[in-house]
Design an enzyme around this catalytic site. Sequence first.
Site, mmCIF file in Angstrom:
data_model
loop_
_atom_site.group_PDB
_atom_site.id
_atom_site.type_symbol
_atom_site.label_atom_id
_atom_site.label_comp_id
_atom_site.label_asym_id
_atom_site.label_seq_id
_atom_site.Cartn_x
_atom_site.Cartn_y
_atom_site.Cartn_z
ATOM 1 N N ASP A 15 0.835 -1.212 0.000
ATOM 2 C CA ASP A 15 0.000 0.000 0.000
ATOM 3 C C ASP A 15 0.867 1.258 0.000
ATOM 4 O O ASP A 15 2.000 1.248 0.477
ATOM 5 C CB ASP A 15 -0.917 -0.033 1.234
ATOM 6 C CG ASP A 15 -2.085 0.917 1.098
ATOM 7 O OD1 ASP A 15 -2.444 1.280 -0.041
ATOM 8 O OD2 ASP A 15 -2.651 1.304 2.143
ATOM 9 N N GLY A 16 0.276 2.339 -0.510
ATOM 10 C CA GLY A 16 0.928 3.645 -0.419
ATOM 11 C C GLY A 16 1.500 4.178 -1.727
ATOM 12 O O GLY A 16 2.171 5.219 -1.719
ATOM 13 N N ASN A 17 1.214 3.507 -2.838
ATOM 14 C CA ASN A 17 1.738 3.996 -4.124
ATOM 15 C C ASN A 17 1.222 5.399 -4.440
ATOM 16 O O ASN A 17 1.984 6.277 -4.866
ATOM 17 C CB ASN A 17 1.278 3.083 -5.273
ATOM 18 C CG ASN A 17 1.917 1.721 -5.230
ATOM 19 O OD1 ASN A 17 2.857 1.498 -4.482
ATOM 20 N ND2 ASN A 17 1.402 0.806 -6.030
ATOM 21 N N GLY A 18 -0.086 5.592 -4.240
ATOM 22 C CA GLY A 18 -0.701 6.880 -4.582
ATOM 23 C C GLY A 18 -0.137 8.000 -3.730
ATOM 24 O O GLY A 18 0.233 9.065 -4.241
ATOM 25 N N ARG A 28 -0.931 9.957 -9.320
ATOM 26 C CA ARG A 28 -0.896 8.676 -8.607
ATOM 27 C C ARG A 28 -0.299 7.550 -9.443
ATOM 28 O O ARG A 28 0.366 6.659 -8.920
ATOM 29 C CB ARG A 28 -2.317 8.281 -8.195
ATOM 30 C CG ARG A 28 -2.921 9.130 -7.096
ATOM 31 C CD ARG A 28 -4.383 8.732 -6.860
ATOM 32 N NE ARG A 28 -4.507 7.317 -6.546
ATOM 33 C CZ ARG A 28 -4.353 6.809 -5.317
ATOM 34 N NH1 ARG A 28 -4.080 7.598 -4.296
ATOM 35 N NH2 ARG A 28 -4.488 5.521 -5.108
ATOM 36 N N HIS A 32 2.279 3.929 -8.867
ATOM 37 C CA HIS A 32 2.075 2.523 -9.231
ATOM 38 C C HIS A 32 3.252 2.019 -10.082
ATOM 39 O O HIS A 32 3.718 0.898 -9.928
ATOM 40 C CB HIS A 32 0.763 2.357 -10.004
ATOM 41 C CG HIS A 32 -0.462 2.658 -9.186
ATOM 42 N ND1 HIS A 32 -0.658 2.144 -7.933
ATOM 43 C CD2 HIS A 32 -1.554 3.443 -9.442
ATOM 44 C CE1 HIS A 32 -1.821 2.586 -7.454
ATOM 45 N NE2 HIS A 32 -2.368 3.380 -8.338
ATOM 46 N N ASN A 63 -10.936 -2.523 -5.320
ATOM 47 C CA ASN A 63 -10.195 -1.556 -6.146
ATOM 48 C C ASN A 63 -10.867 -1.307 -7.506
ATOM 49 O O ASN A 63 -10.558 -0.326 -8.183
ATOM 50 C CB ASN A 63 -8.744 -2.002 -6.358
ATOM 51 C CG ASN A 63 -7.874 -1.931 -5.117
ATOM 52 O OD1 ASN A 63 -6.922 -2.690 -4.960
ATOM 53 N ND2 ASN A 63 -8.183 -0.998 -4.211
HETATM 54 C C1 IPE Z 1 -5.275 -2.707 -0.148
HETATM 55 O O1 IPE Z 1 -5.001 -1.372 -0.301
HETATM 56 C C2 IPE Z 1 -5.314 -3.386 -1.487
HETATM 57 C C3 IPE Z 1 -4.022 -3.543 -2.156
HETATM 58 C C4 IPE Z 1 -2.869 -3.196 -1.665
HETATM 59 C C5 IPE Z 1 -4.071 -4.146 -3.451
HETATM 60 P P1 IPE Z 1 -6.184 -0.299 -0.386
HETATM 61 O O2 IPE Z 1 -5.552 1.024 -0.575
HETATM 62 O O3 IPE Z 1 -7.172 -0.707 -1.426
HETATM 63 O O4 IPE Z 1 -6.857 -0.436 1.036
HETATM 64 P P2 IPE Z 1 -7.720 0.620 1.868
HETATM 65 O O5 IPE Z 1 -8.738 1.210 0.930
HETATM 66 O O6 IPE Z 1 -6.780 1.656 2.386
HETATM 67 O O7 IPE Z 1 -8.313 -0.177 2.991
HETATM 68 C C1 IPE Z 2 -1.658 0.302 -3.377
HETATM 69 O O1 IPE Z 2 -1.445 1.659 -3.361
HETATM 70 C C2 IPE Z 2 -1.881 -0.229 -4.759
HETATM 71 C C3 IPE Z 2 -3.261 -0.675 -5.008
HETATM 72 C C4 IPE Z 2 -4.223 -0.648 -4.159
HETATM 73 C C5 IPE Z 2 -3.535 -1.201 -6.325
HETATM 74 P P1 IPE Z 2 -2.642 2.702 -3.297
HETATM 75 O O2 IPE Z 2 -3.039 3.044 -4.687
HETATM 76 O O3 IPE Z 2 -3.754 2.223 -2.452
HETATM 77 O O4 IPE Z 2 -1.933 3.941 -2.632
HETATM 78 P P2 IPE Z 2 -2.509 4.870 -1.495
HETATM 79 O O5 IPE Z 2 -2.891 3.997 -0.354
HETATM 80 O O6 IPE Z 2 -3.696 5.568 -2.078
HETATM 81 O O7 IPE Z 2 -1.388 5.781 -1.176
HETATM 82 MG MG MG Z 3 -4.132 2.385 -0.466
#
Ligand code: IPE
Ligand code: IPE
Ligand code: MG
Length: 246
Positions: A15-18, A28, A32, A63
């Site tokens: 998590d945390g790419n965005g 964002r 990824h 997602n």
């Molecule tokens: C969990 O991350 C799903 C993946 C890493 C693929 P999310 O970003 O979707 O989770 P929430 O929305 O913070 O719970």
């Molecule tokens: C995880 O990063 C990747 C996926 C859920 C596909 P996010 O896209 O959820 O990144 P944040 O949590 O918004 O930073």
């Molecule tokens: Mg996330």
Amino acid sequence: MYDEQTPQHIAIIMDGNGRWAQEKGMPRFLGHREGAKTVREITTSCARLGVKQLTLYAFSQENWQRPPREINFLMGLLRKFLVKERDIIMENNIQLTAIGRLHNLPKEIQKELTVTREMSSTNTGMTLCLALSYSGRKEITDAVKDIIDKAKRGEIDSDDVTEDLISEHLYQAHMPDPDLLIRTGGEMRVSNFLLWQLSYSELWVTSAFWPDFTEDDLKQAMKEFSSRQRRFGKVIPLNNNKQVVC
Ligand code: IPE
Ligand code: IPE
Ligand code: MG
């Protein structure tokens, strides 16, 4: 290499790419793209460190509710990963598998996934399992449906329904439960990941965003795992020679 203090199965909520991108004033999708590089690094690190299975939460069922542009970008990245990483997968003797409602993925991704899975199916090293279009609740729901269908056909009855039987009807029948769950990005939740399988996994959360997660972070998580005492609900004497006083 492998010893009993090494987690055999590591699962990661990447998590945390965005946020990684947004903090830098970037869109964002660049997070990824950067995160995909981390997938390669951490996969090869795990294989080298003697981990038997790595399960990566790459795309959840929830997602699909993201903006179409972001979903398209993620699907494009996944397709590239499945094609471009074939060499790395084969060189590292990795077997690729996947869990989730895979039929919901675009057809061309299903095709590339099948090619990479079949190509790597006889590899004997680490298993890399991608959770795609995955939901822990849907996995359990799908298992219950299969079990009811079998009961209707007279193949099983209610006395046959055990924890093992339920496990056998999950997406990957013989997958060992994760020993260690790592979540990057700092959130303290499981976000519908492996709800059945995580019952006794050790949890390790870092505030580092997935694109910044390094082999050193992985080693730190593994080191901490090796110092944890897994009790599985039991009482364990402080010193094995001493009896437990209740
Ligand atoms: C969990 O991350 C799903 C993946 C890493 C693929 P999310 O970003 O979707 O989770 P929430 O929305 O913070 O719970
Ligand atoms: C995880 O990063 C990747 C996926 C859920 C596909 P996010 O896209 O959820 O990144 P944040 O949590 O918004 O930073
Ligand atoms: Mg996330």
